[in-house]
Each structure stands twice: as structure tokens, then as C-alpha cells.
Scaffold this motif. Structure first.
Motif, mmCIF file in Angstrom:
data_model
loop_
_atom_site.group_PDB
_atom_site.id
_atom_site.type_symbol
_atom_site.label_atom_id
_atom_site.label_comp_id
_atom_site.label_asym_id
_atom_site.label_seq_id
_atom_site.Cartn_x
_atom_site.Cartn_y
_atom_site.Cartn_z
ATOM 1 N N ILE A 381 0.850 -1.183 0.000
ATOM 2 C CA ILE A 381 0.000 0.000 0.000
ATOM 3 C C ILE A 381 0.887 1.236 0.000
ATOM 4 C CG2 ILE A 381 -1.734 1.263 1.310
ATOM 5 C CD1 ILE A 381 -2.625 -1.419 2.449
ATOM 6 N N LYS A 382 0.656 2.107 -0.917
ATOM 7 C CA LYS A 382 1.471 3.316 -0.999
ATOM 8 C C LYS A 382 1.012 4.287 0.065
ATOM 9 C CE LYS A 382 4.209 5.898 -3.896
ATOM 10 N NZ LYS A 382 4.796 5.867 -5.197
ATOM 11 N N VAL A 383 1.942 4.824 0.785
ATOM 12 C CA VAL A 383 1.634 5.748 1.857
ATOM 13 C C VAL A 383 2.124 7.111 1.432
ATOM 14 C CG1 VAL A 383 1.922 6.198 4.279
ATOM 15 C CG2 VAL A 383 2.049 3.885 3.436
ATOM 16 N N ALA A 498 -0.282 2.781 10.284
ATOM 17 C CA ALA A 498 -1.545 2.861 9.545
ATOM 18 C C ALA A 498 -1.967 4.306 9.299
ATOM 19 C CB ALA A 498 -2.638 2.123 10.312
ATOM 20 N N VAL A 499 -1.692 5.201 10.236
ATOM 21 C CA VAL A 499 -2.080 6.602 10.075
ATOM 22 C C VAL A 499 -1.493 7.173 8.790
ATOM 23 C CG1 VAL A 499 -1.751 8.931 11.017
ATOM 24 C CG2 VAL A 499 -2.431 7.064 12.529
ATOM 25 N N LEU A 500 -0.267 6.814 8.481
ATOM 26 C CA LEU A 500 0.417 7.348 7.317
ATOM 27 C C LEU A 500 0.165 6.533 6.053
ATOM 28 C CD1 LEU A 500 3.802 8.178 9.068
ATOM 29 C CD2 LEU A 500 1.961 9.761 8.515
ATOM 30 N N SER A 501 -0.770 5.588 6.134
ATOM 31 C CA SER A 501 -1.068 4.718 4.997
ATOM 32 C C SER A 501 -2.407 5.069 4.380
ATOM 33 C CB SER A 501 -1.099 3.249 5.452
ATOM 34 O OG SER A 501 0.133 2.861 5.996
ATOM 35 N N VAL A 520 -8.206 6.123 4.646
ATOM 36 C CA VAL A 520 -7.777 7.455 4.232
ATOM 37 C C VAL A 520 -6.490 7.815 4.960
ATOM 38 C CG1 VAL A 520 -8.396 9.902 4.220
ATOM 39 C CG2 VAL A 520 -10.152 8.155 3.793
ATOM 40 N N ARG A 521 -5.529 8.384 4.227
ATOM 41 C CA ARG A 521 -4.296 8.824 4.863
ATOM 42 C C ARG A 521 -4.598 9.892 5.913
ATOM 43 N NH1 ARG A 521 -0.800 12.435 5.906
ATOM 44 N NH2 ARG A 521 -2.263 13.977 5.082
#
Length: 872
Positions: A381-383, A498-501, A520-521
Motif C-alpha cells: 500500500i502506498k503511503v 496505519a495513520v500514514l497509509s 484514508v491517509r
């Protein structure tokens, strides 16, 4: 041992008998997936012979009668002797141990007790991960004749489900080291799921003889039936020694239940005593999730992945259980012996911990993922952030929460991120004394900071199957932080990652019927997933949780509390970019630029059936607390600009909050005009609870805090069955329960414990224990609803429950956190919200200029033990 006689009745069980012979029959709490619970397919039996065989007693050690009793043609377990009355038998529980005392049953001159020990040892990340349990029987002969006593431990080769009768299961006797002998039960699961091997064993000593029956069945076609096995034990009191030499059994046929038995026999002299120990272990080295991802369980780090690891597990359990008991007593004794604490509280405090092993728990070894990870793995997953670009790290990176920093800014920029070389804070600590420190957050947890303790998951509840549901973990996490802080920090690392993903796959949200993206990022996910945890988050799809108003605040509050409590500077540096991003994300919900977030007219928080309009007491207070915590953390990490920005916003938001919600007695539910806008919400001061628990100063003045809590006590607690059910979530100011939705009229067990902790923080000790005792009375006492070891999310005033076996009741440990805070919290530097620098309106936003964000991220990446990789 029937009905409500099973309860402990508030007594410390170790005081019941001088020789500490107290007991347990059924396997209520034992490890399954690292930690966790499986169906208990085992039974214990006893056979007693006296006076040259003229007096004989035999019974299954369970009260009542089997459902098939009386069927003369039955060859199964209903043919056994179900002779235990149970009226003189008592059960006691003090997790992770339990005791059952059979006082004169079935032999009037024999007192039998069984204590069960599970290796749940705080701060021991090795033994606490072992899938095993020990059953120690103590036999006391009060008669004048010598007695031969044989105990039988039987086990079915089953894990329940469709594989139970599918066939191809094999049993195999074994003789291990140090007199440990028993049977291995190799279970072949269905649909390609990982196999499991059980081991049941007993420890042979000079006075204890161990024999086995590797195989028996429950139907007439079996070579040896359960009826024949019972007859053999009635006649001889043991099995043939030759059974150890027969080797593995033939695989079971489809439709056949394959069982095994281990017998341990001993002579007990008149007025003498004897001890017999059994152990159970289960080796299932691989956990496989439904979308194919596989991992090795934590215990494999020490025992390997062989199915025969079960032999080593039962051996070590039988040789180490005394040490486990000693460590458990060291942990529990200071609390049990504290005369300030009510007896019911001590009992409930420990027994609510059952959820840490019963909550569908998965504990994996993050350093060695299983080799057959699914081949159709989705691409990473691109963050992407407007300020920071990161990519999902490989599974075997440290803590599996690594970020790859791609900024090109230099590491030697002159920002305000000023940490001393030794890693200490630039803010001097203020010290104050504490008479009683708890044993949690032990020194060894901090000294061995590089120990990889694996990755940990537990469910929101057995009916709400989502891993690590974060809005609920907010309440439950006090237990993990106190007892296994490294696990708690790793969960926080997972959410920081996860927050930054961002996961752009489309999801339909059931309540509104609209579509949105899965993750959502900048938004904290609701959970870590269901079918493919860590890789596919946000299994919850009732509402779009990227629009919830509590998750991001809860993340910041938990991170700061954990950072302050552990003093782990590397952890603080590692998660700081996620904390900052989570705070920036919330600015979109401040619609009128007063610094305070607004709710959006739907249930956009943990009370996901309870609509909120405008500013809410719950989410607004959490936001104020998050601003305070973010400011404190920024200041300790040297990010002074962000600290001052949060301070300034806090003052504006606090003024708006009090203006819109304070009514002179408490804070209104919300600032809207609905019929329940003026309701008294039990959880209205959740933010105040967290900041005070983290060593920060109060959000509100003492009058407002105490007045609100007193209102909650007088109305939400005492007006519901006289305070004997806990705190109802919503109450109208006229003294009637808020019936606007299902959740407003419920008593939430975990929230009640949190409210009680808040009362303790405010110096309202009597009100606090009265409030929490309502949960004990309704859930655990003899006059209650009988929710022992399955505490639900909540119940209504008429006793209807919702969601048995739920995570949030672990919040009772937030009360103990207040009663016995860690030294680091007591000595934590207090941020003075009044001592602030006035900054220009142009910099009022939490979102910092891009160049400044890059500099701060780069600076933090340059410190040791950070998972940020500086590529400058």
C-alpha cells in the motif's frame, strides 16, 4: 458445584486451606492462538479404593448428570459414573489461576482439590506466550484407612467444527524426560487449515504411577469404547504399562471420535497428603488468516515448528509451574493484601483479565513469518502525505512498523527539535512522592528495549470480529500497558504505521449506503482488519470511520500516555510523525475556526448508534485532551513550534467548548437542539480521564470536573437500580434514562470502569467504588446475571445484554492505574498550558509549512532506534 456456588464470594482463595489446596475443574482460560481459548474437550475422573478394595468410589469430577445418562446401549461417556452431587464442592477463580475443592465428594473421607495454573506472567514475554496449562491435584486423606486414588485425564482429539469427525486423526503415546509421560493427539484440520497436536501428560514420581490408554472411542464399533475404559479403571485403577509401546494409532475413520486417557495413581496414607500434576499443551505453529496470510505463533521462537514441540511444552509446564505460581503471587499479593481495596474489586480486577486470553487472541513471532505467505499478495500500500512519503515495510523489519523516508532535505537542519545527546528531555522533571508504586513497567522492560516480542492481536469481542478495535482499545489498553507494555507499544506502532497509509479500494458503508475508500491517509483506522490483519484494515463498514471524531484524538492520547509511562524516547521519536499527521487531519472538522471540532449529525464516534449534532461533550473533550497531549509530547521531543501551536489552539477550543456545552452543572451531550442534547452522558469527561492518567494537568477547573462527575453519579449511577448496575450511558436531567437509541439506554461495562477511574482521579473514592461495584453486582455476583468470564459490552436496565466476551471491560485496570501509578507518570513533566508564547494567526493552523515538516521528520529520523530511515 452447581449454579452460583461457583463464585468466589470475594474471598482470597489462598486463605481457604492452610496447605493452599484449592482447585479448578474446567479449562475456563487457556491459551489457544498464542493466547486464546478453544473448546474444552476434556473431562477429569477419580477412582478410589479402600479397605482392601471393599470400599470403592468412582465419579466424573463434574456435577450433574450427562444428557445421555440411563441409555443402557450407550458406549460413550454417559456410561461413566456421574455421581458428583456438587453441594459440597466450590469453585474459586483469580485469573490466571483457578481452584475447585471437592470436599468429601465422592469419598466422604477424601478432600480433593485441583488448582489450574496458566502461564500468564506479567513482563514475561516468553513463558506467557506458551500454549499450555497445568492441573495440580492435592489429595488429603482424612480417614483411618489407606486409600488408593487414581485420577484420569481424558481428552478428545478435536478442536470442534467440521474437522471433528472428518477422520485421519492419530494418537500416539510417549515417555518423556523427568518422568513426564502421556499421549500426543495429532489433529488434521479441514480445508487446508494448519494442523494442531495436543499433548496430555502427567508427572511420575516415587509415589505416583502414570499409565495411558492412547485410544478409545465413543461408539460401539470402537476397538475400546468409553464404557470398557471405565470398567478397566474401576477394576484395576490403571492401564497396562505395555500401552506405551504400541506406537501411533491407525488414523481415525470419518465419523469417529478419537479420545485418549492419562491415568496417575497413588497411595494416600491415613491423614496423609499427595500431589498429582497433569499438563495440557497444544502445538499449532502456524496461524493462517482467511485471505491466506500465514505467520508463526510466538511460542515457535523458543520451541520450533515441529508437531512434537507439544512434548517439550508439557514437560516444561510440569517442571516450571511452581515458578509461574511464585511470580503470579508476587504480582498479585500487593493488591490482594491492600486493605484499602474492597474484596469484590480485587476479585474482579484480576478476573476481567480473562479477555486477554479469551478474546480470540493471536500472538505471532514477527521475526519469522511463515514461508507460505499467500502468493496473491496485494502490492504494498502506498503511503503518501503532502509532507512525507513512506512505503510499507517488509514484514520482518523491526517491530514491522518501519517507514522509508524519502525526503531530500538535510539531516543537519536547524529546527527546534532539540534532544540532548543522552536522549533525556530538555524539560526538567517535577518530582512528587508516592507511597505505593505498583510493580508494573518493571526495569527489565526498559533495559532490554531491543527484545522483539512479536505482534499481537485481540478481538473487539467474539461477536464483533475485528482485530484491535481502536476506539475500544482506548479503554482496554491500560491492562496491556501495565502488564505487558512492550505489546502495547507494538500495537501503537501498528496504528502509527496505519495513520500514514492509504488504501484506495472502494467500500460500501451500510448505514448511509454510500461508498468511500477503505483507509484514508491521516485517519486512524477503526481496526487492523478481520480477514487479513495488518494488510487490510478497517473491517468495520457501518459508517465511514475516516469521518469519526474520536479515533485520532484517542490515538494521540494513547501514544502520549504510553510514551510518558514507559519513558521510551525511541518509541516517541518513531511515532511522532503519525501523531502530528493525526492532529493535522482533524483540522478539517473545525468548521468555524474556533479551534474546536464539530460532529456531523451522525453517530461519528464509538457510540456508533447515538447521533451527535454540533459540538459534543465526548469528542470535544477528547480533542481538548489531544491538543494538550500533543503539546506535551512535542515539547518533550523538542518540537517547540508545534507545541506552542497546540497550546494556542487549546485555549481557543476550551473557551468554545465551555461556552457551548457547560450548563452550570455538567456538560451537555451536544450543542444541537435535539431531544437528547441536554442529556447527561456518563463518558463526557473521557478526555479529562486520559490527561490526568497520563500525568498532565486538568483540562477544566476542579469545580466543573467534580460537579460533572457528581451529576453522573447522582443520575446515571444511583437512579438506575440504586447504583447496582453501573452507569447508564445517557440520562435526561429529569432523571429518566435517555431512550433515544439502543446505546444511550445501555450500561457499558468498560465505560463504567473508566468513569470510576475518573472519579478516583477527582478524589471521589466512595463514589468511584460504588459506581464500579455495580458492574460486579450485575455481572459477577450471585445476585447478578451470571456473566462470569464473558463480561458483555453492556446491558440495559432490565438486564438484556449485548455482545458477550468483550474487550472494553479491561478498563477496570484504569482504576488500578490511578490507585498505583507508575513512577514515570508521577514524575512526568507537566506542561503549563498558561505559559505560552503568543504566535501569529498565520501560524495558528496545526499544519506546518512543508519545509519545516521535512526538517522535523529528518531530524527525528537521525536518532537511534528509530524505524525512520534517513536517506538524506
Amino acid at each position: 458445584m452447581s449454579g452460583k456456588r461457583l463464585l468466589m464470594e470475594g474471598k482470597h482463595p489462598l486463605t481457604l486451606l492452610p496447605e493452599k489446596v484449592v482447585s479448578h475443574l474446567h479449562l475456563k482460560e487457556f491459551h489457544w492462538e498464542g493466547w486464546g481459548v478453544a473448546v474444552y474437550p476434556g473431562v477429569s475422573e477419580i477412582f478410589i479404593s479402600r479397605d482392601g478394595g471393599n470400599k470403592k468410589y468412582a465419579s466424573v469430577l463434574a456435577p450433574g448428570q450427562h444428557e445421555g445418562l440411563g441409555k443402557t446401549s450407550d458406549e460413550g461417556i454417559s456410561s461413566w459414573g456421574w455421581n458428583l452431587n456438587g453441594q459440597h464442592s466450590t469453585y474459586h477463580a483469580l485469573f490466571p489461576r483457578a481452584w475447585t475443592i471437592y470436599d468429601g465428594e465422592p469419598d466422604p473421607d477424601l478432600k480433593v482439590s485441583c488448582r489450574q495454573i496458566s502461564p500468564f506472567v506479567p513482563h514475561d514475554y516468553r513463558d506467557s506466550s506458551l500454549p499450555t496449562a497445568v492441573f495440580v491435584y492435592t489429595l488429603v486423606n482424612t480417614g483411618k484407612e489407606r486409600a488408593k486414588v487414581s485420577l484420569l485425564f481424558t481428552w478428545a482429539n478435536s478442536i470442534g467444527g467440521i474437522s471433528h469427525l472428518s477422520g485421519d486423526h492419530v494418537n500416539e503415546p510417549f515417555i518423556g524426560e523427568d518422568g513426564v509421560s502421556g499421549v500426543l493427539l495429532h489433529h488434521k484440520t479441514a480445508k487446508g487449515n494448519p494442523p494442531v497436536t495436543f499433548a496430555v501428560a502427567a508427572s511420575e514420581t516415587q509415589n505416583v504411577n502414570v499409565t495411558v490408554l492412547p485410544c478409545f472411542g465413543l461408539t460401539e464399533g470402537s476397538f475400546i469404547t468409553a464404557r470398557k475404559m471405565w470398567g478397566k479403571m474401576m477394576q484395576d485403577g490403571q492401564f497396562d504399562r505395555e500401552n506405551f509401546n504400541i506406537g501411533p494409532s491407525m488414523p481415525s475413520s470419518p465419523g469417529e471420535t478419537l479420545c485418549a486417557a492419562v491415568s496417575a495413581s497413588a497411595w494416600v496414607e491415613p491423614h496423609g497428603k499427595c500431589t498429582i500434576a497433569f499438563a495440557l499443551a497444544w502445538s499449532s505453529p502456524k496461524i493462517k488468516f482467511s485471505k491466506g496470510s500465514s505467520y508463526h505463533r510466538r511460542y515457535t521462537k523458543f520451541y520450533g515448528i515441529s508437531e512434537r514441540a507439544a512434548v517439550d511444552l508439557v514437560h516444561d509446564a510440569l517442571t516450571n509451574y511452581k515458578h509461574w505460581e511464585e511470580e503470579i503471587e508476587k504480582w498479585q499479593s500487593p493488591i490482594l493484601e491492600d486493605i484499602r481495596l474492597p474484596e469484590w474489586y480485587k476479585f474482579t480486577l484480576f478476573n476481567e483479565l480473562y479477555f486477554l486470553v479469551a478474546g480470540g487472541t493471536v500472538w505471532i513471532d514477527s521475526s519469522s513469518p511463515s514461508a507460505d505467505v499467500k502468493s496473491d499478495q496485494d502490492p504494498p500500500i502506498k503511503v503518501e502525505s503532502k509532507n512525507i512519503k513512506v512505503t510499507e515495510a517488509e514484514m520482518n523489519c523491526r517491530h514491522s512498523t518501519g517507514f522509508e523516508h524519502t525526503s531530500t532535505s538535510g539531516c543537519n537542519s536547524s529546527t527546534g527539535v532539540g534532544l540532548k545527546q543522552n536522549g533525556s528531555s530538555t524539560i526538567p522533571r517535577k518530582k512528587r512522592s508516592c507511597k505505593h508504586f505498583s510493580h508494573h513497567l518493571k526495569t527489565e522492560d526498559q533495559l532490554d528495549g531491543n527484545e522483539d516480542v512479536g505482534r499481537f492481536l485481540y478481538l473487539e469481542g467474539v461477536e464483533y470480529i475485528m482485530w484491535c478495535t481502536y476506539d475500544v482499545h482506548f479503554y482496554a489498553s491500560f491492562a496491556l500497558l501495565e502488564l505487558f507494555p512492550k505489546i502495547e507499544l507494538n500495537i501503537q506502532r501498528d496504528f502509527a504505521k496505519a495513520v500514514l497509509s492509504e488504501d484506495g479500494r472502494k467500500v460500501k458503508f451500510l448505514a448511509e449506503g454510500n461508498y468511500g475508500i477503505r483507509k484514508v491517509r491521516g485517519a486512524v483506522p477503526h481496526d487492523l482488519g478481520t480477514h487479513d490483519p495488518w494488510n487490510e484494515m478497517n473491517a468495520y463498514n457501518i459508517h465511514d470511520t475516516s469521518k469519526w471524531k474520536d479515533l485520532n484524538s484517542k490515538f494521540v492520547l494513547q501514544v502520549y500516555r504510553d510514551f510518558a509511562a514507559t519513558g521510551d524516547m525511541a518509541f516517541g521519536i518513531e511515532v511522532w510523525p503519525a501523531v502530528r499527521t493525526a492532529m493535522e487531519y482533524m483540522e478539517q472538522f473545525d468548521r468555524d475556526d474556533d479551534g474546536l471540532i464539530e460532529n456531523d449529525g451522525f453517530p461519528d464516534q464509538t457510540y456508533d448508534a447515538w447521533t451527535v449534532h454540533g459540538v459534543s461533550a465526548y469528542c470535544g473533550c477528547l480533542w481538548l485532551a489531544a491538543l494538550q497531549a500533543a503539546a506535551a509530547m512535542a515539547q518533550r521531543l523538542g518540537d517547540k513550534f508545534f507545541a506552542e501551536t497546540c497550546k494556542t489552539k487549546f485555549f481557543s477550543a476550551k473557551s468554545a467548548f465551555e461556552k457551548k456545552l457547560w450548563n452550570g452543572s455538567y456538560f451537555n451531550y451536544d450543542s444541537g437542539s435535539s431531544s437528547n442534547s441536554k442529556s447527561i452522558q456518563a463518558d463526557q469527561l473521557a478526555g479529562q480521564w486520559y490527561t490526568s492518567s497520563s500525568g498532565l494537568g486538568p483540562i477544566f477547573d476542579e469545580f466543573k470536573t467534580r460537579s460533572s462527575l457528581q451529576k453522573i453519579f447522582d443520575f446515571n449511577v444511583m437512579k438506575v437500580k440504586g447504583g447496582r448496575m453501573g452507569a447508564v450511558n445517557g440520562m435526561h436531567p429529569n432523571g429518566k434514562v435517555d431512550e433515544s437509541c439502543m446505546q444511550s439506554r445501555e450500561v457499558w461495562t468498560g465505560v463504567t470502569y473508566a468513569v470510576a477511574a475518573n472519579m478516583l482521579l477527582a478524589g471521589m473514592e466512595e463514589e468511584a467504588f460504588t459506581t464500579a461495584e455495580g458492574i460486579f453486582i450485575a455481572g459477577w455476583s450471585e445476585e447478578g446475571f451470571g456473566y462470569w468470564f464473558q463480561t458483555p459490552e453492556g446491558w440495559t436496565t432490565n438486564g438484556h445484554y449485548r455482545s458477550l466476551i468483550y474487550m472494553r471491560p479491561l478498563a477496570i485496570w484504569s482504576m488500578q492505574w490511578v490507585l498505583s501509578p507508575p513512577k514515570a507518570i508521577i514524575e512526568a513533566p507537566k506542561i503549563n498550558m498558561m505559559d505560552r508564547i503568543v504566535i501569529s494567526p498565520a501560524t495558528f493552523s496545526l499544519s506546518l509549512p512543508e519545509t519545516r515538516v521535512r526538517k522535523i521528520a529528518n531530524k527525528t529520523a537521525c536518532f537511534g532506534n528509530s524505524s525512520l530511515q534517513c536517506t538524506c
